[in-house]
Design an enzyme around this catalytic site. Structure first.
Site, PDB file in Angstrom:
ATOM      1  N   SER A  66      16.010  10.796 -17.352  1.00 37.69           N
ATOM      2  CA  SER A  66      15.382   9.647 -16.703  1.00 37.69           C
ATOM      3  C   SER A  66      14.773  10.049 -15.365  1.00 37.69           C
ATOM      4  O   SER A  66      14.525  11.239 -15.115  1.00 37.69           O
ATOM      5  CB  SER A  66      16.415   8.524 -16.538  1.00 37.69           C
ATOM      6  OG  SER A  66      15.771   7.329 -16.160  1.00 37.69           O
TER       7      SER A  66
ATOM      8  N   TYR B 107       5.611   4.157 -15.942  1.00 39.94           N
ATOM      9  CA  TYR B 107       6.623   5.216 -15.983  1.00 39.94           C
ATOM     10  C   TYR B 107       7.997   4.623 -15.661  1.00 39.94           C
ATOM     11  O   TYR B 107       8.983   4.874 -16.370  1.00 39.94           O
ATOM     12  CB  TYR B 107       6.240   6.308 -14.977  1.00 39.94           C
ATOM     13  CG  TYR B 107       7.153   7.512 -14.935  1.00 39.94           C
ATOM     14  CD1 TYR B 107       7.550   8.168 -16.095  1.00 39.94           C
ATOM     15  CD2 TYR B 107       7.589   8.023 -13.703  1.00 39.94           C
ATOM     16  CE1 TYR B 107       8.375   9.290 -16.037  1.00 39.94           C
ATOM     17  CE2 TYR B 107       8.403   9.143 -13.634  1.00 39.94           C
ATOM     18  CZ  TYR B 107       8.801   9.765 -14.810  1.00 39.94           C
ATOM     19  OH  TYR B 107       9.615  10.874 -14.753  1.00 39.94           O
TER      20      TYR B 107
ATOM     21  N   LYS C 127      11.465   4.451 -18.027  1.00 38.03           N
ATOM     22  CA  LYS C 127      12.757   5.012 -17.644  1.00 38.03           C
ATOM     23  C   LYS C 127      13.819   3.921 -17.492  1.00 38.03           C
ATOM     24  O   LYS C 127      14.992   4.152 -17.795  1.00 38.03           O
ATOM     25  CB  LYS C 127      12.610   5.825 -16.359  1.00 38.03           C
ATOM     26  CG  LYS C 127      11.726   7.079 -16.515  1.00 38.03           C
ATOM     27  CD  LYS C 127      12.166   7.999 -17.636  1.00 38.03           C
ATOM     28  CE  LYS C 127      11.468   9.357 -17.594  1.00 38.03           C
ATOM     29  NZ  LYS C 127      11.820  10.210 -18.734  1.00 38.03           N
TER      30      LYS C 127
HETATM   31  P1  NAP Z   1       6.601  18.520 -18.114  1.00 38.65           P
HETATM   32  O1  NAP Z   1       6.559  19.773 -17.350  1.00 38.65           O
HETATM   33  O2  NAP Z   1       5.398  17.637 -18.124  1.00 38.65           O
HETATM   34  O3  NAP Z   1       7.043  18.785 -19.619  1.00 38.65           O
HETATM   35  C1  NAP Z   1       7.037  17.714 -20.530  1.00 38.65           C
HETATM   36  C2  NAP Z   1       7.529  18.188 -21.866  1.00 38.65           C
HETATM   37  O4  NAP Z   1       7.369  17.111 -22.816  1.00 38.65           O
HETATM   38  C3  NAP Z   1       6.740  19.368 -22.390  1.00 38.65           C
HETATM   39  O5  NAP Z   1       7.619  20.294 -23.012  1.00 38.65           O
HETATM   40  C4  NAP Z   1       5.816  18.741 -23.428  1.00 38.65           C
HETATM   41  O6  NAP Z   1       5.553  19.708 -24.427  1.00 38.65           O
HETATM   42  C5  NAP Z   1       6.689  17.604 -23.971  1.00 38.65           C
HETATM   43  N1  NAP Z   1       5.897  16.559 -24.618  1.00 38.65           N
HETATM   44  C6  NAP Z   1       4.936  15.780 -24.062  1.00 38.65           C
HETATM   45  N2  NAP Z   1       4.378  14.993 -24.991  1.00 38.65           N
HETATM   46  C7  NAP Z   1       5.008  15.283 -26.164  1.00 38.65           C
HETATM   47  C8  NAP Z   1       4.857  14.805 -27.509  1.00 38.65           C
HETATM   48  N3  NAP Z   1       3.943  13.888 -27.843  1.00 38.65           N
HETATM   49  N4  NAP Z   1       5.654  15.331 -28.476  1.00 38.65           N
HETATM   50  C9  NAP Z   1       6.569  16.281 -28.161  1.00 38.65           C
HETATM   51  N5  NAP Z   1       6.759  16.774 -26.913  1.00 38.65           N
HETATM   52  C10 NAP Z   1       5.973  16.277 -25.928  1.00 38.65           C
HETATM   53  O7  NAP Z   1       7.791  17.562 -17.612  1.00 38.65           O
HETATM   54  P2  NAP Z   1       9.062  17.832 -16.671  1.00 38.65           P
HETATM   55  O8  NAP Z   1       8.638  17.647 -15.273  1.00 38.65           O
HETATM   56  O9  NAP Z   1       9.770  19.037 -17.092  1.00 38.65           O
HETATM   57  O10 NAP Z   1       9.930  16.538 -17.031  1.00 38.65           O
HETATM   58  C11 NAP Z   1      10.868  16.538 -18.074  1.00 38.65           C
HETATM   59  C12 NAP Z   1      11.600  15.204 -18.062  1.00 38.65           C
HETATM   60  O11 NAP Z   1      12.170  14.974 -16.778  1.00 38.65           O
HETATM   61  C13 NAP Z   1      10.704  14.018 -18.347  1.00 38.65           C
HETATM   62  O12 NAP Z   1      11.409  13.061 -19.092  1.00 38.65           O
HETATM   63  C14 NAP Z   1      10.408  13.473 -16.961  1.00 38.65           C
HETATM   64  O13 NAP Z   1      10.081  12.101 -16.966  1.00 38.65           O
HETATM   65  C15 NAP Z   1      11.740  13.733 -16.280  1.00 38.65           C
HETATM   66  N6  NAP Z   1      11.644  13.795 -14.820  1.00 38.65           N
HETATM   67  C16 NAP Z   1      11.054  14.863 -14.221  1.00 38.65           C
HETATM   68  C17 NAP Z   1      10.995  14.895 -12.843  1.00 38.65           C
HETATM   69  C18 NAP Z   1      10.419  16.075 -12.117  1.00 38.65           C
HETATM   70  O14 NAP Z   1      10.414  16.051 -10.878  1.00 38.65           O
HETATM   71  N7  NAP Z   1       9.920  17.091 -12.816  1.00 38.65           N
HETATM   72  C19 NAP Z   1      11.503  13.844 -12.074  1.00 38.65           C
HETATM   73  C20 NAP Z   1      12.084  12.780 -12.733  1.00 38.65           C
HETATM   74  C21 NAP Z   1      12.178  12.764 -14.098  1.00 38.65           C
HETATM   75  P3  NAP Z   1       4.182  19.870 -25.244  1.00 38.65           P
HETATM   76  O15 NAP Z   1       3.060  19.533 -24.338  1.00 38.65           O
HETATM   77  O16 NAP Z   1       4.254  21.313 -25.659  1.00 38.65           O
HETATM   78  O17 NAP Z   1       4.322  18.924 -26.396  1.00 38.65           O
END
Ligand code: NAP
Length: 257
Positions: free
Chosen positions: A149, A169, A173
């Protein structure tokens, strides 16, 4: 002995970012990890990271993993994914719903297509995947479901919107967190833990770097490994369930126990 020895873990969104870090951490603790996302070919993505690269990284470190290409916006692909993992590796002991596609756009400007896609990947897919793995978990009396989340689920102040364009978003969440606590209560007593986990601070990943939310050298950012440690604490050996946890707060709490 690893915390996840002999366990099968599905980690969605594991081609890059937080999902890849969780997949690596779980494999290092003995899990056989089903690494899933869409990207297989590095030439066909704007962002770095593929499922094969995550698997190669895990195998190079001595772990076990297998790549499963799946577009989680497609319900049939979700069914095929769980079926393939079950056939190849066995039923999932752990499901991490981490994948997300995010558009930071004010409500007035959101397109119907993008709204539907965000809800499908961030809310409906975790709900559906959970329903697909739940019968086997129930039958075996054990399982861990972790929904990734964000603090975006929290309500903004009228005068100071902390995440411009983040309303949809935050809706996704908030739904995921309410799903977490509701399901945790439903399966309490079945040996299945259901939790959500968000980082305390922004994590530099291909996604957040693309959106300009942080930088590689942001001193206030949280490394992806912190989320991986916290995810491990909520999967595989814990009796914690129904938690809407923040990574650093959870790790501090557990260290003080
Ligand atoms: P990211 O770098 O954008 O990676 C997103 C992942 O989701 C990628 O592996 C992407 O892979 C996959 N994805 C997207 N669309 C998809 C689809 N249609 N089918 C299958 N896979 C899909 O994101 P992140 O920053 O690592 O974030 C990961 C999680 O943490 C998310 O839920 C995000 O909301 C949460 N979050 C992150 C942060 C942060 O600061 N980074 C903060 C709060 C919450 P492909 O493109 O290869 O499909």
């Amino acid at each position: 002995m690893g915390v996840l020895d002999g366990k099968v873990a599905i980690v969605t969104g594991a081609s890059r970012g937080i999902g890849a870090a969780i997949a690596r951490r779980f494999a290092a603790e003995g899990a056989t990890v089903a690494v899933t996302a869409r990207t297989v070919d590095p030439a066909r993505t704007r962002l770095p990271g593929t499922i094969n690269e995550t698997v190669a990284h895990i195998e190079a470190a001595g772990g076990r993993a297998r790549a499963y290409a799946a577009d989680l916006s497609d319900p049939a692909a979700r069914v095929s994914l769980v079926r393939a993992v079950t056939d190849d590796l066995g039923p999932a002991d752990v499901l991490v719903n981490n994948a997300a596609v995010t558009y930071f756009t004010p409500v007035a400007d959101f397109t119907d297509r993008r709204y539907a896609l965000m809800l499908e990947v961030q809310v409906t897919a975790p709900f559906h995947l959970t329903r697909l793995v739940l019968p086997e978990m129930r039958a075996r009396g054990r399982g861990w479901i972790l929904n990734i989340s964000s603090l975006a689920s929290r309500h903004p102040a009228l005068e100071r919107n902390h995440l411009p364009g983040g309303t949809v978003y935050g809706m996704c969440k908030a739904a995921l967190e309410r799903f977490t606590t509701g399901l945790a209560a439903e399966v309490h007593g079945d040996g299945i833990a259901v939790n959500s986990l968000a980082p305390n601070r922004v994590v530099p990943t291909p996604g957040t770097l693309f959106h300009g939310l942080t930088t590689e050298d942001d001193p206030n950012a949280e490394p992806p490994e912190v989320m991986a440690d916290a995810a491990l604490a909520l999967c595989g050996g814990t009796d914690l369930s129904g938690r809407v946890a923040l990574s650093q707060d959870l790790l501090t709490e557990l260290a003080e126990r």
